[in-house]
Write a protein that holds these residues in place. Sequence first.
Motif, PDB file in Angstrom:
ATOM      1  N   MET A   1      39.826   5.855  18.983  1.00 15.77           N
ATOM      2  CA  MET A   1      38.562   5.708  18.263  1.00 15.77           C
ATOM      3  C   MET A   1      38.799   5.287  16.826  1.00 15.77           C
ATOM      4  O   MET A   1      38.308   4.275  16.365  1.00 15.77           O
ATOM      5  CB  MET A   1      37.837   7.049  18.297  1.00 15.77           C
ATOM      6  CG  MET A   1      36.437   6.989  17.761  1.00 15.77           C
ATOM      7  SD  MET A   1      35.400   6.105  18.897  1.00 15.77           S
ATOM      8  CE  MET A   1      34.755   4.860  17.824  1.00 15.77           C
ATOM      9  N   ARG A   4      40.076   1.760  16.358  1.00 16.92           N
ATOM     10  CA  ARG A   4      39.083   0.707  16.528  1.00 16.92           C
ATOM     11  C   ARG A   4      38.160   0.668  15.326  1.00 16.92           C
ATOM     12  O   ARG A   4      37.757  -0.396  14.894  1.00 16.92           O
ATOM     13  CB  ARG A   4      38.263   0.967  17.779  1.00 16.92           C
ATOM     14  CG  ARG A   4      39.006   0.629  19.019  1.00 16.92           C
ATOM     15  CD  ARG A   4      38.067   0.325  20.140  1.00 16.92           C
ATOM     16  NE  ARG A   4      37.637  -1.047  20.129  1.00 16.92           N
ATOM     17  CZ  ARG A   4      36.835  -1.540  21.054  1.00 16.92           C
ATOM     18  NH1 ARG A   4      36.383  -0.758  22.000  1.00 16.92           N
ATOM     19  NH2 ARG A   4      36.465  -2.791  21.023  1.00 16.92           N
ATOM     20  N   CYS A   5      37.848   1.866  14.833  1.00 17.71           N
ATOM     21  CA  CYS A   5      36.968   1.930  13.680  1.00 17.71           C
ATOM     22  C   CYS A   5      37.585   1.189  12.512  1.00 17.71           C
ATOM     23  O   CYS A   5      36.950   0.368  11.865  1.00 17.71           O
ATOM     24  CB  CYS A   5      36.722   3.381  13.313  1.00 17.71           C
ATOM     25  SG  CYS A   5      35.793   3.580  11.837  1.00 17.71           S
ATOM     26  N   THR A   8      37.447  -2.455  13.025  1.00 16.08           N
ATOM     27  CA  THR A   8      36.148  -3.058  12.759  1.00 16.08           C
ATOM     28  C   THR A   8      35.811  -3.024  11.281  1.00 16.08           C
ATOM     29  O   THR A   8      35.275  -3.978  10.745  1.00 16.08           O
ATOM     30  CB  THR A   8      35.056  -2.291  13.519  1.00 16.08           C
ATOM     31  OG1 THR A   8      35.524  -2.056  14.825  1.00 16.08           O
ATOM     32  CG2 THR A   8      33.790  -3.085  13.559  1.00 16.08           C
ATOM     33  N   LEU A   9      36.135  -1.913  10.659  1.00 14.78           N
ATOM     34  CA  LEU A   9      35.690  -1.761   9.279  1.00 14.78           C
ATOM     35  C   LEU A   9      36.649  -2.372   8.280  1.00 14.78           C
ATOM     36  O   LEU A   9      36.275  -2.669   7.169  1.00 14.78           O
ATOM     37  CB  LEU A   9      35.532  -0.273   8.955  1.00 14.78           C
ATOM     38  CG  LEU A   9      34.384   0.413   9.636  1.00 14.78           C
ATOM     39  CD1 LEU A   9      34.403   1.874   9.282  1.00 14.78           C
ATOM     40  CD2 LEU A   9      33.079  -0.192   9.218  1.00 14.78           C
ATOM     41  N   GLY A  12      38.702  -6.529   5.560  1.00 14.78           N
ATOM     42  CA  GLY A  12      38.282  -7.096   4.291  1.00 14.78           C
ATOM     43  C   GLY A  12      36.792  -7.302   4.210  1.00 14.78           C
ATOM     44  O   GLY A  12      36.320  -8.261   3.621  1.00 14.78           O
ATOM     45  N   LEU A  13      36.053  -6.438   4.881  1.00 15.21           N
ATOM     46  CA  LEU A  13      34.627  -6.703   4.984  1.00 15.21           C
ATOM     47  C   LEU A  13      33.856  -5.988   3.917  1.00 15.21           C
ATOM     48  O   LEU A  13      32.833  -6.444   3.473  1.00 15.21           O
ATOM     49  CB  LEU A  13      34.106  -6.177   6.309  1.00 15.21           C
ATOM     50  CG  LEU A  13      35.064  -6.319   7.435  1.00 15.21           C
ATOM     51  CD1 LEU A  13      34.914  -5.166   8.350  1.00 15.21           C
ATOM     52  CD2 LEU A  13      34.730  -7.585   8.124  1.00 15.21           C
ATOM     53  N   LEU A  14      34.300  -4.818   3.541  1.00 15.94           N
ATOM     54  CA  LEU A  14      33.455  -4.018   2.677  1.00 15.94           C
ATOM     55  C   LEU A  14      33.695  -4.458   1.256  1.00 15.94           C
ATOM     56  O   LEU A  14      34.805  -4.414   0.758  1.00 15.94           O
ATOM     57  CB  LEU A  14      33.792  -2.560   2.879  1.00 15.94           C
ATOM     58  CG  LEU A  14      33.512  -2.235   4.328  1.00 15.94           C
ATOM     59  CD1 LEU A  14      34.093  -0.927   4.695  1.00 15.94           C
ATOM     60  CD2 LEU A  14      32.038  -2.239   4.588  1.00 15.94           C
ATOM     61  N   CYS A  15      32.653  -4.920   0.653  1.00 18.49           N
ATOM     62  CA  CYS A  15      32.821  -5.474  -0.671  1.00 18.49           C
ATOM     63  C   CYS A  15      33.101  -4.338  -1.620  1.00 18.49           C
ATOM     64  O   CYS A  15      32.533  -3.258  -1.514  1.00 18.49           O
ATOM     65  CB  CYS A  15      31.567  -6.172  -1.080  1.00 18.49           C
ATOM     66  SG  CYS A  15      30.148  -5.217  -0.772  1.00 18.49           S
ATOM     67  N   GLU A  16      33.968  -4.580  -2.542  1.00 22.62           N
ATOM     68  CA  GLU A  16      34.252  -3.557  -3.530  1.00 22.62           C
ATOM     69  C   GLU A  16      33.015  -3.361  -4.387  1.00 22.62           C
ATOM     70  O   GLU A  16      32.339  -4.317  -4.743  1.00 22.62           O
ATOM     71  CB  GLU A  16      35.400  -3.976  -4.432  1.00 22.62           C
ATOM     72  CG  GLU A  16      36.762  -3.803  -3.799  1.00 22.62           C
ATOM     73  CD  GLU A  16      37.163  -5.027  -3.006  1.00 22.62           C
ATOM     74  OE1 GLU A  16      37.242  -6.087  -3.594  1.00 22.62           O
ATOM     75  OE2 GLU A  16      37.367  -4.897  -1.789  1.00 22.62           O
ATOM     76  N   HIS A  19      29.492  -0.242  -2.027  1.00 23.90           N
ATOM     77  CA  HIS A  19      29.152   1.059  -1.471  1.00 23.90           C
ATOM     78  C   HIS A  19      29.645   2.189  -2.337  1.00 23.90           C
ATOM     79  O   HIS A  19      29.540   3.333  -1.977  1.00 23.90           O
ATOM     80  CB  HIS A  19      29.754   1.186  -0.078  1.00 23.90           C
ATOM     81  CG  HIS A  19      29.126   0.259   0.891  1.00 23.90           C
ATOM     82  ND1 HIS A  19      27.943   0.546   1.507  1.00 23.90           N
ATOM     83  CD2 HIS A  19      29.487  -0.960   1.311  1.00 23.90           C
ATOM     84  CE1 HIS A  19      27.620  -0.452   2.274  1.00 23.90           C
ATOM     85  NE2 HIS A  19      28.532  -1.382   2.179  1.00 23.90           N
ATOM     86  N   TYR A  78      21.618  -6.005   4.865  1.00 24.02           N
ATOM     87  CA  TYR A  78      22.060  -5.025   5.849  1.00 24.02           C
ATOM     88  C   TYR A  78      21.604  -5.380   7.259  1.00 24.02           C
ATOM     89  O   TYR A  78      21.899  -4.673   8.207  1.00 24.02           O
ATOM     90  CB  TYR A  78      21.564  -3.624   5.457  1.00 24.02           C
ATOM     91  CG  TYR A  78      22.220  -3.156   4.201  1.00 24.02           C
ATOM     92  CD1 TYR A  78      23.459  -2.548   4.249  1.00 24.02           C
ATOM     93  CD2 TYR A  78      21.639  -3.378   2.976  1.00 24.02           C
ATOM     94  CE1 TYR A  78      24.093  -2.156   3.099  1.00 24.02           C
ATOM     95  CE2 TYR A  78      22.264  -2.991   1.806  1.00 24.02           C
ATOM     96  CZ  TYR A  78      23.494  -2.383   1.882  1.00 24.02           C
ATOM     97  OH  TYR A  78      24.129  -2.013   0.733  1.00 24.02           O
ATOM     98  N   LEU A  79      20.844  -6.443   7.373  1.00 25.70           N
ATOM     99  CA  LEU A  79      20.420  -6.890   8.699  1.00 25.70           C
ATOM    100  C   LEU A  79      20.699  -8.378   8.848  1.00 25.70           C
ATOM    101  O   LEU A  79      20.032  -9.076   9.582  1.00 25.70           O
ATOM    102  CB  LEU A  79      18.931  -6.584   8.903  1.00 25.70           C
ATOM    103  CG  LEU A  79      18.367  -6.688  10.298  1.00 25.70           C
ATOM    104  CD1 LEU A  79      19.234  -5.966  11.285  1.00 25.70           C
ATOM    105  CD2 LEU A  79      16.980  -6.140  10.351  1.00 25.70           C
ATOM    106  N   ARG A  81      22.079 -11.317  10.414  1.00 21.52           N
ATOM    107  CA  ARG A  81      22.702 -11.527  11.710  1.00 21.52           C
ATOM    108  C   ARG A  81      22.639 -12.963  12.162  1.00 21.52           C
ATOM    109  O   ARG A  81      22.677 -13.245  13.346  1.00 21.52           O
ATOM    110  CB  ARG A  81      22.071 -10.597  12.730  1.00 21.52           C
ATOM    111  CG  ARG A  81      20.581 -10.565  12.642  1.00 21.52           C
ATOM    112  CD  ARG A  81      20.011  -9.499  13.536  1.00 21.52           C
ATOM    113  NE  ARG A  81      18.557  -9.543  13.466  1.00 21.52           N
ATOM    114  CZ  ARG A  81      17.784  -8.785  14.192  1.00 21.52           C
ATOM    115  NH1 ARG A  81      18.287  -7.933  15.019  1.00 21.52           N
ATOM    116  NH2 ARG A  81      16.483  -8.885  14.097  1.00 21.52           N
TER     117      ARG A  81
END
Lengths: 401, 149, 165
Positions: A1, A4-5, A8-9, A12-16, A19, A78-79, A81
Amino acid sequence: MTDRCEETLGVGLLCEGQHDPGVPPAGLRRSPSGVDGLTTEHLIINMGPQHPSTHGVLRLIIEVDGEEIVAVEVSVGYLHRGIEKLAEHRRYDAVGTLMDRGDYVSGMMGELAFALAAEQLMDVEVPRKAHWLRSLASELNRLASHLVWYGTFGLDTGAMGQFLYAMREREALLDILEALSGQRMMFNYIRPGGVVADMPLGLTEQIRTFLSTFDTYLDEYHQLLGGNEIFQMRVKGIGTIDRQMALAFGLTGANLRAAGVDFDVRRARPYAAYPELDFEVPLGTTGDAWDRYIVRMGEMRQSARMIAQLIDGMPEGAFTAKVPRIIRPNAGEAYASVESSRGETGIHLFADGTEHPYRMHYRGPSLFAAQALEEILPGHLIADAVMIVGSTDIMLGELDR
Amino acid sequence: MRPAIADIERLLAAFEETTVAEETPGVVARVSLADVGDVLAELKSAGYESLVDFDGMDTGELIELTYRMRSYSFDVELFVKTTVAYGGTIESVWYEYPSALMPERETAELFGIHLAGHPNPKRLLTTDGVAPLLRKDVPIRTVEEVRAR
Amino acid sequence: MAIDKFTGENSIAFIRSEQLFDFARRNSLWYIAFGIACCAIEGLMSASGPRFDFDRMGVFFRNSPRQADVMIVAGTVNHKMALTVKRLYDQMPEPKWVVAMGACACTGGPFREYPNVVLGVDTIIPVDVYIPGCPPRPESVQYAFIELQKKIARRTEERLAARNR
Ligand code: SF4
C-alpha cells in the motif's frame, strides 16, 4: 500500500509551497498593526478544498484581520482532469460525454454549445423539432441546476428545510430528463446534427403535471428562503459587484444581470428555439448577493414559462438531421456560445477535417466568477464569504475543466 | 453582432502588421505579439469593455492566442489573435482587463509559455513539474499504461 | 429496531462489548461531506434528499473528518487533490472505511488517459467498497452501504472465530 501511495504521490507532483501551510502565498501581506501598544497579526486561514460551503473543491486562502477579510487568494485546479485535452482524442459524437462532466449540474447546455460549434463547420440543416427539443432539454436542465443552487445557497446560510424541498422538485425534473435522455445527469443527448431521441410517449403529460404545481411551489420556496428576515439580513448588501466591475471581470449570466446589464445570450445571440419563445430577462439593480438571488429565482419562473410554451408548440418532424456515422466537419474554426445556468458557456473549436477535434477550448463562466472573488471578498466578514461564494453559483467542474 | 471591418481597421491603423478579416467565428484582427497590449488598450478606450475569453491553440509550430472582446454598449464582438513561439513570453493584459488574470495563468501553464507583468504568475491548475499538457507533443496515456494500473 | 435481535423479549442482551460496538458502528455510518466532482451531486446530495433519504439507514453526513467513519470518494482525484484525500483519510479516527464511488474513483473513469489524473483512489488509500457507474445511481450507493454493513458484521464474526480457534 505505502509503496503504491509513494509511487502515485511522489513523482514530483506536489508543488512546493502549495500544501505547506507554513509558507504564506505570494500576494498575501502579513502586516502587523498596533493598537495601544498591543500588536496584532493578520491570520491566514485556509478554506477548502474540503469545506462544506465551497461547492466543490474550491480553495480560498484568506487573510483576516480579526473577523474582517483583508486579502484572498483563490486556488483552483483540484478538479483539473483534462476535458480540453481529451476532447482532441474523442470523436465528435462522443465529446458530449466530456461536456456533460464539465458543468455537471447542467450538462445539456455544455453539449448544446459543442453541437452548435460543430454544426458551424458541418454542412447540415438542423430540423426545427431538434431545435425545440434542445431548448426544452436546456430549460429543464436549467431548472434542475438552479434548484441545486437554491438548496445549497440556503444551506450556506444555515437553513436546511428548503434543501429538501429543492431536492424533491429536482428529483421530479431528473425523472423527466431521464425519460428524455436515458440518464439522470450525464445525458449525451444533444449531438451535432440534432438530438438522440424523440420525446417518449407520455412525457408531455409528465411535464404538465410537474408544471401544474411548480409555480405555486416556487412562490412558496421564495417565501421560505427569501421571505425569511434572517436570510435577508445576511445577504442584502454583501458581495456587491457593480456594472463596471462585472464587465472588467468578464462575468456573465445571472451574476452580470444582477448588476443591471441586460445581456442574455438567448436574447442577444439567439440559438435553438429561443427566437420563437416569449420570455423575459430578469434584471437586478445593485448587484449584491440578494439581487443575484432574485435574478435566479426570476429565471426559474421564466424557464417554467418557456417549458410550457415548448411542450405546447412542439413541432412535428424529424428530431435529427442526417449525419454520417463518423462526423468529419470541414477544417476551420468556430465559436459558439450558449446561456448555461451559470453564464455564457463558449466553445472554441478548431477542426482539421478528421474525426477528432483539433483543439477545443471550453469557456467556463465559473472561472471568471471565481477570480472576481479575489476582488469582492476583501472588506467583508468571514461569515459573509460563504454567502458570497454561494451567491455566485460557481461549479468547479467547468472551472478547472 | 459583428462590427464593421472598416471601423476596426481605422481603430488599429497605427499598428502595422495588423490584418482584419471576417472569418467563421466573427471578425478577427491578427496583430503581432509586441502590439497586443497596446491594441487591447486601444480597444478598451474604443468601448470594448470586457474580455470574455482567452485561449491558446497549438498549431504545431507556434501557439496561437485568441482574445475574445465584447462591447456591451455597442453589442459587438471582436476576436484578436496573435502568435507566440514555444517557450516565449506574453505580456499580461490584466491591467486593462482583470478577467485575463486566471485564463492567462492557465494558458501559460498548459502551453508552456511565460507571463510578463502578471501580479501572480504561479501555476493555476496543475502542480509543479507537470508537462505543458495541451501541447500537441505531450501525449496522453496509452491503453497499455492504463491497463497496467 | 434491529436491537430486538440481540435483546429478545427480556430486553437484556449478553454480548461482547466489541460486538455491541460493531453493531453501533454498522448502524450509524457517518460519512464525511467531501464531494469532489459530479458523483458528489448524486452520491451526497441526492442521497440526503427526500427521495433516497439515507438518514433512515443511519447514514448521515458530518462536515469534519474527525467525526466521520466513512469516506465516500465521489469524483475524479487528480495529482493536486491526491494529498488532500490522503490527509483527510489520515485525519479520520479508526475504525474507518472508504467507499470509492464512480468509475473515476475506481479506475480513473472517463479521464483515465489524462496524465494528471490518478488511476483510481485505491492507489492512495485502501478502499472497502467500489461502486461502478458514471455516475452511479443513488440506489447503488445505498447498496454499497448495505454491503459495507455486511462487511462490518463479518468482521465481528471473524474476530470471534479467531479468538475461539
Ligand atoms: S465517475 Fe463519472 S460522474 Fe463520477 S466523478 Fe467520474 S466522471 Fe463524474
